[in-house]
Design a protein around this motif. Structure first.
Motif, PDB file in Angstrom:
ATOM      1  N   SER A   1       4.024   4.595  -2.909  1.00  0.00           N
ATOM      2  CA  SER A   1       3.050   4.221  -4.088  1.00  0.00           C
ATOM      3  C   SER A   1       3.326   2.245  -3.928  1.00  0.00           C
ATOM      4  CB  SER A   1       3.662   4.112  -5.268  1.00  0.00           C
ATOM      5  OG  SER A   1       5.361   4.076  -5.990  1.00  0.00           O
ATOM      6  N   TYR A   2       3.701   1.913  -3.243  1.00  0.00           N
ATOM      7  CA  TYR A   2       4.014   0.294  -3.109  1.00  0.00           C
ATOM      8  C   TYR A   2       3.279   0.071  -2.302  1.00  0.00           C
ATOM      9  CZ  TYR A   2       7.164  -3.979  -3.944  1.00  0.00           C
ATOM     10  OH  TYR A   2       7.309  -5.022  -3.920  1.00  0.00           O
ATOM     11  N   ALA A   3       3.131   0.629  -1.144  1.00  0.00           N
ATOM     12  CA  ALA A   3       1.954   0.384  -0.299  1.00  0.00           C
ATOM     13  C   ALA A   3       0.077   0.753  -1.233  1.00  0.00           C
ATOM     14  CB  ALA A   3       2.150   1.521   0.920  1.00  0.00           C
ATOM     15  N   GLY A   4       0.026   1.698  -2.183  1.00  0.00           N
ATOM     16  CA  GLY A   4      -1.331   1.305  -2.466  1.00  0.00           C
ATOM     17  C   GLY A   4      -1.721   0.189  -2.696  1.00  0.00           C
ATOM     18  N   SER A   5      -1.546  -0.970  -2.602  1.00  0.00           N
ATOM     19  CA  SER A   5      -2.332  -1.908  -2.656  1.00  0.00           C
ATOM     20  C   SER A   5      -2.889  -2.648  -1.188  1.00  0.00           C
ATOM     21  CB  SER A   5      -1.656  -3.090  -3.346  1.00  0.00           C
ATOM     22  OG  SER A   5      -0.299  -3.628  -3.194  1.00  0.00           O
ATOM     23  N   LEU A   6      -2.286  -1.620  -0.365  1.00  0.00           N
ATOM     24  CA  LEU A   6      -2.463  -1.910   1.359  1.00  0.00           C
ATOM     25  C   LEU A   6      -3.813  -1.033   1.491  1.00  0.00           C
ATOM     26  CD1 LEU A   6      -2.407  -3.081   3.619  1.00  0.00           C
ATOM     27  CD2 LEU A   6      -0.589  -1.901   3.948  1.00  0.00           C
ATOM     28  N   LYS A   7      -3.286   0.600   0.868  1.00  0.00           N
ATOM     29  CA  LYS A   7      -3.969   1.789   1.202  1.00  0.00           C
ATOM     30  C   LYS A   7      -5.933   1.291   1.819  1.00  0.00           C
ATOM     31  CE  LYS A   7      -4.333   7.036   0.776  1.00  0.00           C
ATOM     32  NZ  LYS A   7      -3.829   7.556   0.124  1.00  0.00           N
ATOM     33  N   PRO A   8      -6.494   0.421   0.534  1.00  0.00           N
ATOM     34  CA  PRO A   8      -7.720   0.404   0.632  1.00  0.00           C
ATOM     35  C   PRO A   8      -8.141  -0.647   1.442  1.00  0.00           C
ATOM     36  CG  PRO A   8      -7.425  -0.492  -1.956  1.00  0.00           C
ATOM     37  CD  PRO A   8      -5.673   0.092  -0.804  1.00  0.00           C
ATOM     38  N   VAL A   9      -7.279  -1.725   2.122  1.00  0.00           N
ATOM     39  CA  VAL A   9      -7.639  -2.654   2.507  1.00  0.00           C
ATOM     40  C   VAL A   9      -7.083  -2.744   3.983  1.00  0.00           C
ATOM     41  CG1 VAL A   9      -7.106  -4.987   3.231  1.00  0.00           C
ATOM     42  CG2 VAL A   9      -7.312  -4.225   0.689  1.00  0.00           C
ATOM     43  N   LEU A  10      -6.587  -1.421   4.369  1.00  0.00           N
ATOM     44  CA  LEU A  10      -5.816  -1.223   5.824  1.00  0.00           C
ATOM     45  C   LEU A  10      -7.561  -0.570   7.075  1.00  0.00           C
ATOM     46  CD1 LEU A  10      -3.630  -0.958   7.875  1.00  0.00           C
ATOM     47  CD2 LEU A  10      -3.648   1.585   6.836  1.00  0.00           C
ATOM     48  N   LYS A  11      -7.749  -0.947   7.634  1.00  0.00           N
ATOM     49  CA  LYS A  11      -8.779  -0.039   8.766  1.00  0.00           C
ATOM     50  C   LYS A  11      -7.770   0.475   9.987  1.00  0.00           C
ATOM     51  CE  LYS A  11     -12.144  -2.100  11.563  1.00  0.00           C
ATOM     52  NZ  LYS A  11     -13.299  -2.295  12.135  1.00  0.00           N
ATOM     53  N   ASP A  12      -6.810   0.228   9.984  1.00  0.00           N
ATOM     54  CA  ASP A  12      -5.865   1.081  11.196  1.00  0.00           C
ATOM     55  C   ASP A  12      -4.609   0.784  11.834  1.00  0.00           C
ATOM     56  OD1 ASP A  12      -5.749   2.842  12.917  1.00  0.00           O
ATOM     57  OD2 ASP A  12      -7.085   3.141  14.353  1.00  0.00           O
ATOM     58  N   VAL A  13      -3.918   0.901  12.065  1.00  0.00           N
ATOM     59  CA  VAL A  13      -2.337   0.696  12.427  1.00  0.00           C
ATOM     60  C   VAL A  13      -2.321   1.356  14.758  1.00  0.00           C
ATOM     61  CG1 VAL A  13      -0.025   1.009  12.444  1.00  0.00           C
ATOM     62  CG2 VAL A  13      -1.433   0.522  10.770  1.00  0.00           C
ATOM     63  N   THR A  14      -2.054   0.608  15.070  1.00  0.00           N
ATOM     64  CA  THR A  14      -2.640   1.935  16.887  1.00  0.00           C
ATOM     65  C   THR A  14      -1.579   0.834  17.457  1.00  0.00           C
ATOM     66  OG1 THR A  14      -4.020  -0.695  17.076  1.00  0.00           O
ATOM     67  CG2 THR A  14      -5.426   1.564  16.813  1.00  0.00           C
ATOM     68  N   ALA A  15      -1.025   1.211  18.217  1.00  0.00           N
ATOM     69  CA  ALA A  15       0.060   1.162  20.186  1.00  0.00           C
ATOM     70  C   ALA A  15      -1.028   0.598  21.065  1.00  0.00           C
ATOM     71  CB  ALA A  15       0.846   1.989  20.254  1.00  0.00           C
ATOM     72  N   LYS A  16      -0.580  -0.790  21.025  1.00  0.00           N
ATOM     73  CA  LYS A  16      -1.487  -1.233  22.019  1.00  0.00           C
ATOM     74  C   LYS A  16      -0.450  -0.696  23.652  1.00  0.00           C
ATOM     75  CE  LYS A  16      -4.329  -3.004  19.540  1.00  0.00           C
ATOM     76  NZ  LYS A  16      -6.345  -2.440  19.684  1.00  0.00           N
ATOM     77  N   ASP A  17       0.373  -0.894  23.064  1.00  0.00           N
ATOM     78  CA  ASP A  17       1.590  -0.157  24.396  1.00  0.00           C
ATOM     79  C   ASP A  17       2.406   0.440  23.380  1.00  0.00           C
ATOM     80  OD1 ASP A  17       3.487  -2.923  24.324  1.00  0.00           O
ATOM     81  OD2 ASP A  17       1.633  -3.956  25.409  1.00  0.00           O
ATOM     82  N   ASP A  18       3.846   0.737  24.644  1.00  0.00           N
ATOM     83  CA  ASP A  18       4.615   0.943  23.858  1.00  0.00           C
ATOM     84  C   ASP A  18       5.889  -0.648  22.946  1.00  0.00           C
ATOM     85  OD1 ASP A  18       4.726   3.524  24.981  1.00  0.00           O
ATOM     86  OD2 ASP A  18       5.786   3.566  26.435  1.00  0.00           O
TER      87      ASP A  18
END
Length: 547
Positions: A154-171
């Motif tokens: 719930s603390y990340a609720g304000s981030l949820k509508p703003v987030l596009k993606d989280v990705t790993a570019k490498d390890d």
């Protein structure tokens, strides 16, 4: 201190003590600042190591800590009671967290970069970090953990509508991309829910979170045993690889002097003081009613936090309440003697004026006194005239509600009720268990006028406060508030951010979704055998037992 869920969802799961305020982890516990100086937070008055005052550190031994309830789970995303935040900071680490100056610092991240347009954050992970079971930390673990946090926390609720993606570019590289600028670093640093788990453990999570047999972190301690309802024992993590720099707040290298930390689960608040005196535990958070006794005991020590919770009353903006009218909200603000309510709490060292702000005085980058002049208004006769002008009928009753989980809320309403009576206005007070209170608020929005609660005085961003957003679904002009919050998120300098905070605080003061009453502090007590404790919440990674 750091928290990971709004208070109006959080109260039932936190410890319920007479006059004792729930710690926000930061909440802890503790508190939060902005990345690049755009947000801030606060913790205890005394920070940093106490090596000089307590003699040289000693390795070995056990520290016993009293907690009020079994946390049930150490998944800080799906379980938000205070015990989780206390223990999880010893077991897990985040990409970034706050230091003793309340600034975000890299922990599992070696470094991070923000793109010029503010739409991407790139994190480079520290090399050679392993989980306590020896598994190497990889970017895939971070991606899984952050996605889990955003989806379920719930603390990340304000981030949820703003987030596009989280990705790993490498390890060793993680990128977080956003749809619009957002103060990501401050939110991460503030949230215990942003701690990093193994991807496989995230995959094994269920309705109640990650199973307790898969609680594996990279922090200085790990779980040794857990006896339900009795105790949790942590032991030193021999695979721990500390970040660079001295220990500071939750950041820096932790030294893990203790062999074990034992959390004793004891619900009875009356047992806290006796347990400290007799040595059943070394550290505890007593009630406010026990403060004077502990302070007068030469064998016990107290650390009072500089951070605080905001005690407030929310005013119902829905059409069925007199407070849907601005004149009535202004009248209530004019009537309430905030200093009298603060004085009624009985422990001066644990209170301070709010000045109408949604953040504490020590939360330097988020504190604003833009509403102070209005907050300081107090003229009962003028308030009486303003209520009449707002259309309050002589036979009309102002309906005040709160929870009986925390007596200080009802204490405040009793003072307000007396002030209303003096100017000839009827009022009622109804106190419920927390679930019933929230049901009344949400399901019968026209059945109440005033609601007494509290909020975190150390929000990571302004939008994450009841004082800014209010508690109602109608009436409060969020369409006018939204551009002010966006201006804060777009700020590129501390000066721009401060200007935005002042505008937000001014708007809040004008519209009064809540009236802040005072700031309430917390404290921790410990025995003299505890060395190195600096008052930073319930953080013991640099504490030792004196010989």
């Amino acid at each position: 201190m750091i928290r990971d869920t709004p208070l109006n969802q959080q109260l039932p799961s936190r410890r319920h003590r007479k006059r004792q305020l729930p710690r926000r982890i930061l909440a802890a516990t503790a508190a939060v600042l902005v990345a690049a100086g755009l947000a801030s937070a606060c913790n205890s008055q005394a920070t940093g190591t106490n090596d000089g005052a307590d003699g040289p550190p000693v390795k070995g031994g056990n520290l016993t800590v009293r907690i009020a309830q079994d946390p049930g789970s150490l998944d800080a995303v799906k379980n938000t009671n205070a015990g989780v935040s206390y223990i999880s900071h010893e077991v897990f680490e985040q990409l970034v967290t706050i230091d003793k100056n309340y600034q975000p610092q890299p922990v599992l991240a070696e470094s991070y970069q923000k793109s010029d347009d503010g739409l991407a954050f790139t994190f480079t992970l520290r090399q050679g970090v392993t989980f306590s079971d020896g598994t190497p930390l990889k970017a895939a673990d971070v991606v899984a953990s952050l996605k889990y946090w955003v989806e379920n926390g719930s603390y990340a609720g304000s981030l949820k509508p703003v987030l596009k993606d989280v990705t790993a570019k490498d390890d060793a590289t993680v990128e977080v991309s956003l749809k619009r600028p957002f103060n990501l670093i401050a939110l991460m640093a503030a949230s215990a829910g942003s701690e990093i788990h193994k991807a496989a453990d995230i995959a094994a999570s269920g309705p109640t979170g990650i199973p307790n047999d898969r609680i594996v972190g990279t922090g200085p301690y790990k779980v040794k045993s857990w006896t339900r309802g009795q105790q949790i024992v942590l032991e030193r993590n021999t695979n721990y690889k500390p970040p660079k720099g001295p220990s500071s707040g939750y950041a820096g290298a932790k030294r893990a002097f203790l062999d074990t930390i034992t959390y004793k689960i004891v619900a009875d608040e009356d047992a806290v003081l006796n347990g400290l005196k007799t040595g059943l535990w070394d550290v505890a958070e007593p009630s406010h009613d026990q403060y004077d006794q502990i302070k007068s005991d030469a064998q016990l020590k107290i650390k009072v936090e500089a951070a605080a919770n905001v005690q407030y009353v929310a005013l119902n903006h829905n059409s069925g309440s007199i407070f849907s009218k601005p004149q009535a909200r202004d009248a209530m603000n004019m009537l309430i003697d905030k200093k009298a309510i603060m004085a009624a709490q009985g422990v001066p060292e644990l209170t301070q004026p709010s000045n109408g702000a949604f953040a504490t005085l020590t939360n330097k980058n988020l504190y604003s006194d833009a509403g102070k002049a209005k907050w300081e208004q107090n003229d009962p006769e003028q308030a009486k005239q303003m209520f009449a002008a707002a259309g309050l009928r002589p036979d009309q009753t102002i309906r005040m509600i709160t929870t009986d989980e925390f007596p200080q809320f009802k204490d405040a309403l009793l003072v307000i009720q007396n002030q209303l009576k003096k100017i000839g206005i009827k009022s009622s007070i109804e106190s419920y268990d927390f679930a019933t209170l929230m049901g009344r608020k949400n399901n019968k929005p026209n059945s109440w006028d005033v609601l007494a609660l509290m909020d975190d005085g150390n929000p990571p961003v302004p939008s994450y406060t009841d004082n800014v957003n209010g508690l109602d679904n109608s009436g409060y002009p969020r369409d006018k508030l939204a551009p002010l919050l966006e201006a804060y998120d777009r700020a590129k300098t501390p000066e721009e951010a401060k200007k935005a905070v002042d505008a937000i605080q001014g708007f809040t003061s004008q519209n009064l979704p809540t009236i802040t009453l005072y700031m309430a502090k917390n404290y921790v007590a410990h025995r003299p055998n505890v060395g190195g404790y600096d008052g930073w919440g319930m953080e013991f990674a640099d504490v030792w037992i004196k010989k």
